[in-house]
Design a protein around this motif. Structure first.
Motif, PDB file in Angstrom:
ATOM      1  N   VAL A  95       0.670  -1.324  -0.151  1.00 29.85           N
ATOM      2  CA  VAL A  95       0.017   0.103   0.080  1.00 29.85           C
ATOM      3  C   VAL A  95       0.853   1.296   0.080  1.00 29.85           C
ATOM      4  O   VAL A  95       1.985   1.294   0.778  1.00 29.85           O
ATOM      5  CB  VAL A  95      -0.923   0.041   1.259  1.00 29.85           C
ATOM      6  CG1 VAL A  95      -1.886   1.449   1.353  1.00 29.85           C
ATOM      7  CG2 VAL A  95      -1.752  -1.127   1.374  1.00 29.85           C
ATOM      8  N   ALA A 101      -2.472   1.876   6.800  1.00 26.76           N
ATOM      9  CA  ALA A 101      -3.289   1.926   7.895  1.00 26.76           C
ATOM     10  C   ALA A 101      -4.735   2.382   7.761  1.00 26.76           C
ATOM     11  O   ALA A 101      -5.134   2.904   8.907  1.00 26.76           O
ATOM     12  CB  ALA A 101      -2.378   2.404   8.980  1.00 26.76           C
ATOM     13  N   GLY A 148      -6.723   0.410   6.328  1.00 28.83           N
ATOM     14  CA  GLY A 148      -7.585  -0.766   5.809  1.00 28.83           C
ATOM     15  C   GLY A 148      -7.589  -1.396   4.464  1.00 28.83           C
ATOM     16  O   GLY A 148      -8.056  -2.179   3.975  1.00 28.83           O
TER      17      GLY A 148
HETATM   18  C1  LIG Z   1       1.514  -4.476   5.221  1.00 31.15           C
HETATM   19  C2  LIG Z   1       0.642  -3.488   4.234  1.00 31.15           C
HETATM   20  C3  LIG Z   1       0.231  -4.108   2.907  1.00 31.15           C
HETATM   21  C4  LIG Z   1      -0.459  -3.478   5.143  1.00 31.15           C
HETATM   22  O1  LIG Z   1      -1.643  -2.706   4.519  1.00 31.15           O
HETATM   23  P1  LIG Z   1      -2.304  -1.565   5.288  1.00 31.15           P
HETATM   24  O2  LIG Z   1      -3.337  -1.022   4.143  1.00 31.15           O
HETATM   25  O3  LIG Z   1      -1.183  -0.413   5.912  1.00 31.15           O
HETATM   26  O4  LIG Z   1      -2.787  -2.253   6.519  1.00 31.15           O
HETATM   27  P2  LIG Z   1      -4.272  -2.185   6.942  1.00 31.15           P
HETATM   28  O5  LIG Z   1      -4.996  -0.905   7.108  1.00 31.15           O
HETATM   29  O6  LIG Z   1      -5.024  -3.354   6.398  1.00 31.15           O
HETATM   30  O7  LIG Z   1      -3.937  -2.757   8.480  1.00 31.15           O
HETATM   31  C5  LIG Z   1      -3.249  -1.854   9.481  1.00 31.15           C
HETATM   32  C6  LIG Z   1      -2.579  -2.846  10.448  1.00 31.15           C
HETATM   33  O8  LIG Z   1      -1.637  -3.474   9.972  1.00 31.15           O
HETATM   34  C7  LIG Z   1      -0.388  -3.400  10.993  1.00 31.15           C
HETATM   35  N1  LIG Z   1       0.856  -3.363   9.705  1.00 31.15           N
HETATM   36  C8  LIG Z   1       0.953  -2.863   8.734  1.00 31.15           C
HETATM   37  N2  LIG Z   1       2.211  -3.393   8.090  1.00 31.15           N
HETATM   38  C9  LIG Z   1       2.592  -4.419   8.989  1.00 31.15           C
HETATM   39  C10 LIG Z   1       3.863  -5.122   9.047  1.00 31.15           C
HETATM   40  N3  LIG Z   1       4.631  -5.033   7.979  1.00 31.15           N
HETATM   41  N4  LIG Z   1       3.912  -6.009   9.975  1.00 31.15           N
HETATM   42  C11 LIG Z   1       2.801  -6.118  11.028  1.00 31.15           C
HETATM   43  N5  LIG Z   1       2.024  -5.429  11.167  1.00 31.15           N
HETATM   44  C12 LIG Z   1       1.710  -4.222  10.204  1.00 31.15           C
HETATM   45  C13 LIG Z   1      -0.587  -1.758  11.297  1.00 31.15           C
HETATM   46  O9  LIG Z   1       0.549  -1.663  12.470  1.00 31.15           O
HETATM   47  C14 LIG Z   1      -2.148  -2.001  11.645  1.00 31.15           C
HETATM   48  O10 LIG Z   1      -2.247  -2.618  12.810  1.00 31.15           O
HETATM   49  P3  LIG Z   1      -3.460  -2.276  13.737  1.00 31.15           P
HETATM   50  O11 LIG Z   1      -4.714  -2.765  12.573  1.00 31.15           O
HETATM   51  O12 LIG Z   1      -3.295  -3.244  14.819  1.00 31.15           O
HETATM   52  O13 LIG Z   1      -3.467  -0.912  13.817  1.00 31.15           O
HETATM   53  C15 LIG Z   1       1.308  -2.016   4.199  1.00 31.15           C
HETATM   54  O14 LIG Z   1       1.281  -1.360   5.439  1.00 31.15           O
HETATM   55  C16 LIG Z   1       2.425  -2.061   3.461  1.00 31.15           C
HETATM   56  O15 LIG Z   1       2.403  -1.819   2.417  1.00 31.15           O
HETATM   57  N6  LIG Z   1       3.773  -2.110   4.145  1.00 31.15           N
HETATM   58  C17 LIG Z   1       4.938  -2.017   3.650  1.00 31.15           C
HETATM   59  C18 LIG Z   1       5.109  -3.393   2.728  1.00 31.15           C
HETATM   60  C19 LIG Z   1       5.027  -4.551   3.054  1.00 31.15           C
HETATM   61  O16 LIG Z   1       5.364  -4.593   4.454  1.00 31.15           O
HETATM   62  N7  LIG Z   1       4.380  -5.496   2.819  1.00 31.15           N
HETATM   63  C20 LIG Z   1       4.019  -6.862   3.506  1.00 31.15           C
HETATM   64  C21 LIG Z   1       5.342  -7.636   3.664  1.00 31.15           C
HETATM   65  S1  LIG Z   1       4.945  -9.059   4.448  1.00 31.15           S
END
Ligand SMILES: CC(C)(COP(=O)(O)OP(=O)(O)OC[C@H]1O[C@@H](n2cnc3c(N)ncnc32)[C@H](O)[C@@H]1OP(=O)(O)O)[C@@H](O)C(=O)NCCC(=O)NCCS
Length: 176
Positions: free
Chosen positions: A95, A101, A103
């Protein structure tokens, strides 16, 4: 702005590359080539499901995809050594940093899992942080982990009554 989850279309490739690159930049767990992995999967016809999250294009005047694509998830086929099929893997999922964060990642993951289940998937594997993926029903499953993956991050979600007896392989594009 309404968020739409739809399948990747011709012309989205550059936006997907950039989002993936931006999302993983500087992450301690990033390999640095996640955006190239998506291209490799696509080039090898291994990107069996590629979903993008898009700000409602109807409300944006002649938008370049770079401005409206805010998230992406890649699904590929996974293999189990016991011969059962079909199994899927997802990742990378990304994302754009300004929209994390909210959703969006959860919507991409849930829609992807619903789609592969409708295709008859036995289950789905991934490597990632269990704290995040456990909320989608994934469980750390070291017994099924490929030997070349960190078993403590390897997770499986069953989408059927079939429990695998072998270990999994991700598509070879993951290791080029
Ligand atoms: C991981 C990712 C795809 C999640 O998408 P998002 O739209 O941010 O996530 P959501 O809004 O659905 O959920 C948010 C939650 O995810 C958690 N979260 C986001 N990335 C995370 C990660 N790498 N590890 C653990 N938790 C993570 C946030 O802390 C938040 O937690 P909460 O609901 O308890 O507050 C996005 O944060 C991203 O692109 N991160 C960088 C790339 C990455 O790490 N990809 C996945 C590799 S395994």
């Amino acid at each position: 702005m309404t968020l739409i989850i739809r399948e990747e279309q011709f012309g989205d490739e550059a936006a997907i590359f950039k989002i993936t690159e931006d999302a993983f930049r500087g992450k301690p767990y990033a390999g640095g080539d996640e955006q190239i992995l998506v291209d490799r999967l696509r080039d090898q016809n291994a990107l069996v499901l590629s979903l993008v999250a898009v700000d409602d294009e109807k409300q944006v005047d002649a938008p370049p995809a770079e401005k409206t694509v805010v998230g992406h998830i890649a699904f590929s086929i996974a293999i189990n050594t016991d011969g059962s099929a079909p199994w899927y893997a997802f990742g990378p999922v990304s994302v754009t940093p300004e929209r994390q964060a909210e959703g969006i990642g959860a919507q991409l993951i849930n829609q992807g899992l619903t789609t592969i289940q409708s295709w008859g998937a036995l289950g789905c594997i991934l490597t990632g942080d269990p704290k995040y993926y456990s909320r989608f029903g994934f469980a750390v499953s070291p017994d099924f982990s490929p030997a070349n993956e960190p078993a403590e991050y390897f997770q499986l979600k069953l989408l059927s009554t079939t429990t695998p007896t072998g270990t999994f392989f991700f598509h070879p594009a993951f290791y080029e």
